[in-house]
Scaffold this motif. Structure first.
Motif, PDB file in Angstrom:
ATOM      1  N   ILE A  33       1.099  -1.205  -0.101  1.00  0.00           N
ATOM      2  CA  ILE A  33      -0.070   0.142  -0.513  1.00  0.00           C
ATOM      3  C   ILE A  33       1.293   0.941   0.211  1.00  0.00           C
ATOM      4  O   ILE A  33       0.977   2.233  -0.572  1.00  0.00           O
ATOM      5  CB  ILE A  33      -0.756   0.252   1.183  1.00  0.00           C
ATOM      6  N   ALA A  51       1.626   4.762  -2.892  1.00  0.00           N
ATOM      7  CA  ALA A  51       0.542   5.400  -2.466  1.00  0.00           C
ATOM      8  C   ALA A  51       0.081   6.318  -3.410  1.00  0.00           C
ATOM      9  O   ALA A  51      -1.478   6.630  -3.166  1.00  0.00           O
ATOM     10  CB  ALA A  51       0.896   6.011  -1.072  1.00  0.00           C
ATOM     11  N   PRO A  72      -2.179   4.144  -6.341  1.00  0.00           N
ATOM     12  CA  PRO A  72      -2.871   2.527  -6.202  1.00  0.00           C
ATOM     13  C   PRO A  72      -2.532   1.571  -6.962  1.00  0.00           C
ATOM     14  O   PRO A  72      -3.133   2.523  -8.344  1.00  0.00           O
ATOM     15  CB  PRO A  72      -3.781   2.953  -5.836  1.00  0.00           C
ATOM     16  N   LEU A 108      -6.358  -3.426  -1.276  1.00  0.00           N
ATOM     17  CA  LEU A 108      -7.430  -1.913  -0.427  1.00  0.00           C
ATOM     18  C   LEU A 108      -8.464  -2.009  -0.363  1.00  0.00           C
ATOM     19  O   LEU A 108      -9.375  -2.482   1.140  1.00  0.00           O
ATOM     20  CB  LEU A 108      -6.855  -0.431  -1.705  1.00  0.00           C
ATOM     21  N   HIS A 149     -10.587   3.564  -4.678  1.00  0.00           N
ATOM     22  CA  HIS A 149      -9.083   3.536  -5.713  1.00  0.00           C
ATOM     23  C   HIS A 149      -8.939   5.255  -5.481  1.00  0.00           C
ATOM     24  O   HIS A 149      -7.945   5.847  -5.523  1.00  0.00           O
ATOM     25  CB  HIS A 149      -9.646   3.268  -6.748  1.00  0.00           C
ATOM     26  N   LEU A 159      -6.003   6.159  -0.217  1.00  0.00           N
ATOM     27  CA  LEU A 159      -5.064   6.474   0.246  1.00  0.00           C
ATOM     28  C   LEU A 159      -4.855   7.913   0.766  1.00  0.00           C
ATOM     29  O   LEU A 159      -4.176   8.184   0.945  1.00  0.00           O
ATOM     30  CB  LEU A 159      -3.963   6.121  -1.004  1.00  0.00           C
ATOM     31  N   GLN A 162       3.547   8.515   0.086  1.00  0.00           N
ATOM     32  CA  GLN A 162       4.499   7.055  -0.054  1.00  0.00           C
ATOM     33  C   GLN A 162       5.657   7.747   0.634  1.00  0.00           C
ATOM     34  O   GLN A 162       6.200   8.162   0.919  1.00  0.00           O
ATOM     35  CB  GLN A 162       4.030   7.365  -1.489  1.00  0.00           C
TER      36      GLN A 162
END
Lengths: 407, 317
Positions: free
Chosen positions: B66, B70, B73, B79, B212, B216, B221
């Motif tokens: 994940i 990030a 995605p 997820l 989606h 996140l 990231q």
């Protein structure tokens, strides 16, 4: 016999007489070849005697202490003169007996007319056996075909077996003591001052192992159920001898006491052709049980007999040589390899060799391109053996790996 | 025991490849969540430090899929699977938050269901139930060790919880928007089905879209952290005993076939390894998975030589 002092003394005499005989025949005689066959036979007999007896010497604490002293401590010449009067002619007074024995055996592995074929140049009647740096088999560091015979291979096998026995002294101490026990024969070989000798040995062993084609000696012959067992024994002994030397001491440090010339020289390999040669040979053995012909009884048995040792060699190669590891991943072989490693893990119920498979996978997984390659679709899944198939599978290699590993 | 060592190593491998892996299948994502669910059960998790370490390793691996992507995605099935398992993640968080006194009682309840599943939605801890529960349980697991408790804090749950929170929020706000637009819809039943953590799930395609787009948010990231295999001195002896074991086993086989053996019949001490006799660094050292290897390698050798000897003595293979 193990408790009889007279028998022990006789045993010591036999050990020393045999050792001295090997040393004398190596330096005194111009040749161990056909012309001088008797000497060669005597020498091999001494090799056999030591191979048979030394494990019993190491097994007993008292006898092992004696071996430590006589073979690996400086001795007066007089110590040996009672076993052979002419020791002054061939024994090096400054060097330990054990070192001299190991060196003699290493040289005997590369003796023309005895363990190496004659080169074509000299006429037959003027041939003189000598120690060379020639290789046993073509491949890495040798492009020309090398003739080999059953006699040459069998002699090498017997000599390697004796060296392996000398190197096996460590198995007679407990697991806790092992790492702090110095096995002088191993230390001497893996840190041998003659780097060319190490190179000749490393390449000879690798080439012999890699070029082995177990299936080309089939079909199975009921009159000879062992097949060409001398060759299989030769290859297995090569593989074991290579492993014992290259695996000695974990590679946490490449210097001082832990330096290993075999591992070091292996790490220098960098030519793609050599990598391809290595990968083809190792995969050929590992892939056998997954091929359709693996149903043939004799072949299944043969391949499994070498596979465990081959997994160890595989791990050593990808762990020690970063360029080789990258080659495996970038040439697209890593996906096949992942499947093979899962197969051997499952077959071993994740113990023993299965653990080594996981070392391999973890080492491969540290390469970013390995992760990328897992994104490929795994279409050939249906051709796998049932033991590593995933029910109703469709997806990428990454899906396969996570599912089949059953975390 | 060995199954755990196997798992630790495999999770390290998954952690290593995760940053590069995209489009993980739905079945694979569910499989990872099943593993999570199995290991999140208090009866398993609180049983040993090793089990907590396993959970930490699993969460590192799942987070790597994940967090390392990030910004973009690429494993939406995973997820979604995390969001589907939201009640388990929330239960695990509550388990990690309770204090020492509570843990003993949770240990007592652990043979049935995770206590946090019974906790009220307002977030109160299950302490209120504990006295009653204790009296009813025939099996009482006493003394969850302080080490286990301390380790619980290491389980990295922030990322999945953020994801779950983001998705829940978005679903609620979509609902509110829907409700505003469609006054004729029976709002109460719909609201409860989405807001409840245990209610039926919304149509996957809708939620997938939400996961989606919004899942996140706020997750930064990060760069991959590779768990490299490192050889260490402590297992060298064990590894040596393994390869010498292979040599001796093949020697025994040969003796069996041809009568010619080398080491057969001598008293080899290297393989006389009893459980616990060899002390390596603990499993909690940085290269934990490595020394875990040792014991199982040895188990392999023991097995190998034992089999070989048995077959030599005609006791069958």
């Amino acid at each position: 016999m193990r408790d009889d002092p007279v028998a022990i003394d006789n045993l010591k005499t036999l050990v020393l007489k045999s050792t001295l005989k090997i040393l004398s025949s190596r330096t005194k005689s111009p040749s161990l070849t056909e012309e001088n066959a008797r000497l060669g036979i005597q020498l091999l007999n001494c090799v056999r005697i030591l191979t048979r007896i030394l494990p019993y010497v190491y097994e007993s604490d008292a006898a092992r202490a004696w071996e430590e002293e006589v073979f690996w401590q400086p001795q007066q010449m007089s110590t040996f003169q009672k076993y052979a009067k002419d020791v002054g002619d061939y024994l090096e007074p400054q060097e330990n007996l054990g070192v001299q024995l190991v060196d003699a055996l290493l040289e005997l592995l590369f003796y023309t007319g005895f363990t190496l074929p004659w080169s074509d140049t000299p006429p037959q009647d003027s041939r003189k056996g000598q120690i060379t740096y020639g290789l046993w088999q073509s491949g890495i560091a040798c492009d020309t075909t090398v003739i080999t015979t059953r006699e040459l291979e069998s002699r090498r096998t017997e000599i390697m077996q004796l060296i392996l026995v000398l190197e096996s002294k460590g198995i007679y101490v407990g697991p806790g003591e092992y790492i702090n026990t110095e096995v002088q024969a191993v230390q001497h070989i893996v840190q041998h001052p003659d780097k060319r000798r190490v190179q000749a040995l490393l390449c000879s062993l690798l080439n012999t192992i890699i070029k082995y084609h177990p299936d080309s000696w089939l079909p199975f012959d009921p009159r000879n159920p062992q097949g060409d067992s001398w060759r299989e024994l030769h290859v297995r002994t090569c593989l074991q001898f290579l492993l014992v030397n290259i695996l000695n001491r974990a590679p946490w440090r490449d210097e001082g006491r832990d330096k290993n010339e075999f591992r070091l020289q292996f790490s220098y390999l960098h030519k793609p052709t050599h990598f391809q040669f290595l990968a083809d040979g190792i995969f050929k053995i590992l892939r056998q049980p997954l091929e359709p012909s693996a149903n043939v009884l004799s072949m299944g048995l043969k391949s499994s007999a070498l596979a465990s040792e081959m997994v160890l060699l595989l791990w050593e190669t990808i762990y020690t040589n970063k360029k080789y590891r990258q080659y495996i991943v970038k040439s697209g072989r890593a996906l096949d390899l992942m499947v093979l490693l899962m197969y051997y893990s499952k077959e071993s119920q994740m113990e023993g060799i299965g653990r080594v498979c996981v070392f391999c996978l973890q080492t491969l997984s540290a390469e970013p391109s390995f992760g990328q390659s897992l994104n490929r679709s795994f279409d050939a899944h249906n051709t796998l053996p049932v033991s590593i198939q995933v029910k109703n599978f469709h997806g990428q290699y990454s899906d396969y790996f996570i599912t089949v590993s059953e975390i | 025991m060995d199954a755990s060592f196997w798992s630790v190593s495999l999770m390290a491998i998954i952690n290593n490849v995760a940053p590069e892996v995209t489009n993980l299948a739905r079945a694979t994502s569910s499989k990872l969540m099943q593993t999570f669910a199995r290991m999140a059960k208090p009866s398993f998790l609180l049983a040993s430090e090793l089990n907590v370490a396993l959970m930490v390793a699993l969460m590192h691996a799942i987070n790597a899929f994940i967090e390392c992507r990030a910004e973009e995605p690429s494993n939406v099935n995973l997820l979604y699977a995390v969001w589907r398992a939201r009640s388990r993640f929330q239960a695990l968080r509550e388990l990690c938050l309770v204090d020492m006194e509570d843990l003993t009682t949770i240990g007592a309840q652990s043979s049935t269901s995770p206590p946090s599943l019974r906790s009220s939605p307002d977030g109160s801890t299950p302490t209120a139930h504990s006295e009653k529960a204790k009296g009813k349980q025939p099996f009482v697991q006493q003394n969850v060790s302080p080490e286990v408790m301390r380790k619980l804090a290491d389980i990295p749950l922030h990322t999945p919880l953020t994801l779950i929170h983001n998705v829940n929020e978005q679903i609620s706000s979509n609902l509110d928007a829907d409700a505003d637009q469609e006054p004729m819809t029976p709002i109460d039943s719909r609201r409860s089905s989405f807001a409840s953590t245990r209610g039926p799930d919304r149509a996957p395609s809708d939620v997938l879209q939400i996961v989606h787009e919004f899942g996140l948010m706020g997750i930064e990231q990060r760069k991959p952290v590779v768990d490299v295999f490192r050889f260490q001195k402590s297992i060298a002896g064990l590894y040596a005993s393994f390869y010498w074991g292979l040599l001796v086993a093949s020697d025994v086989r040969r003796a069996n076939d041809s009568g010619k053996g080398i080491w057969v019949g001598t008293d080899i001490k290297l393989f006389k390894i009893k459980a616990g006799q060899v002390q390596g660094p603990s499993l909690w050292s940085p290269w934990g998975a490595v020394d875990a290897v040792g014991e199982s390698l040895v188990a392999g050798v023991r097995d190998l030589t034992l089999k070989a000897r048995k077959s030599l003595n005609g006791e069958g293979t």
